[in-house]
Write a protein that holds these residues in place. Structure first.
Motif, PDB file in Angstrom:
ATOM      1  N   ARG A  28     -26.694 -47.263  51.284  1.00  0.00           N
ATOM      2  CA  ARG A  28     -28.064 -47.640  50.917  1.00  0.00           C
ATOM      3  C   ARG A  28     -29.071 -46.631  51.475  1.00  0.00           C
ATOM      4  O   ARG A  28     -30.048 -46.275  50.806  1.00  0.00           O
ATOM      5  CB  ARG A  28     -28.384 -49.047  51.419  1.00  0.00           C
ATOM      6  N   CYS A  29     -28.820 -46.144  52.680  1.00  0.00           N
ATOM      7  CA  CYS A  29     -29.723 -45.157  53.273  1.00  0.00           C
ATOM      8  C   CYS A  29     -29.721 -43.852  52.480  1.00  0.00           C
ATOM      9  O   CYS A  29     -30.768 -43.260  52.234  1.00  0.00           O
ATOM     10  CB  CYS A  29     -29.340 -44.887  54.725  1.00  0.00           C
ATOM     11  N   THR A  32     -31.598 -44.353  49.308  1.00  0.00           N
ATOM     12  CA  THR A  32     -33.038 -44.352  49.567  1.00  0.00           C
ATOM     13  C   THR A  32     -33.535 -42.931  49.760  1.00  0.00           C
ATOM     14  O   THR A  32     -34.591 -42.556  49.247  1.00  0.00           O
ATOM     15  CB  THR A  32     -33.356 -45.210  50.812  1.00  0.00           C
TER      16      THR A  32
END
Length: 105
Positions: A28-29, A32
């Motif tokens: 997810r990082c 992002t």
């Protein structure tokens, strides 16, 4: 299945779940980061509870932990693919351990 073996298997499954979740957080990082722009502000972790402010400079590559303290530089798309494979591998092991545990009950 003995109580000790059941506890050991349950602990192993929990460790695999924690590892899978950590890989998912990393994914997810990276995703992002793929939508960020150079110069965007971010917090940089120095420890698990200490961060310093910074700005994004480079967006096309990240350093990925490949195990036993080794890191490799990967393009963000490659990093997401690697993390997906690690997540799938953990889930496979979780499913196998859970199935074995159910069969031995």
């Amino acid at each position: 299945m003995g109580d000790r073996q059941a506890e050991s298997t349950a602990a192993a499954v929990q460790q695999l779940r924690n590892l899978r979740d950590a890989f998912a957080d990393s994914k997810r990082c990276v995703e992002t980061l793929q939508t960020a722009k150079a110069g965007d502000p971010m917090l940089i972790p120095l420890t698990s509870s200490l961060y310093v402010p910074g700005r994004i400079k480079q967006l096309d590559t990240v350093m990925v932990d490949v195990g036993t303290g080794y890191f490799v530089e990967k393009e963000t798309d490659q990093a997401v693919e690697l993390l997906n494979r690690k997540i799938q591998q953990c889930q496979k092991f979780i499913d196998e351990h859970s199935k074995q545990q159910e069969q031995k009950k």
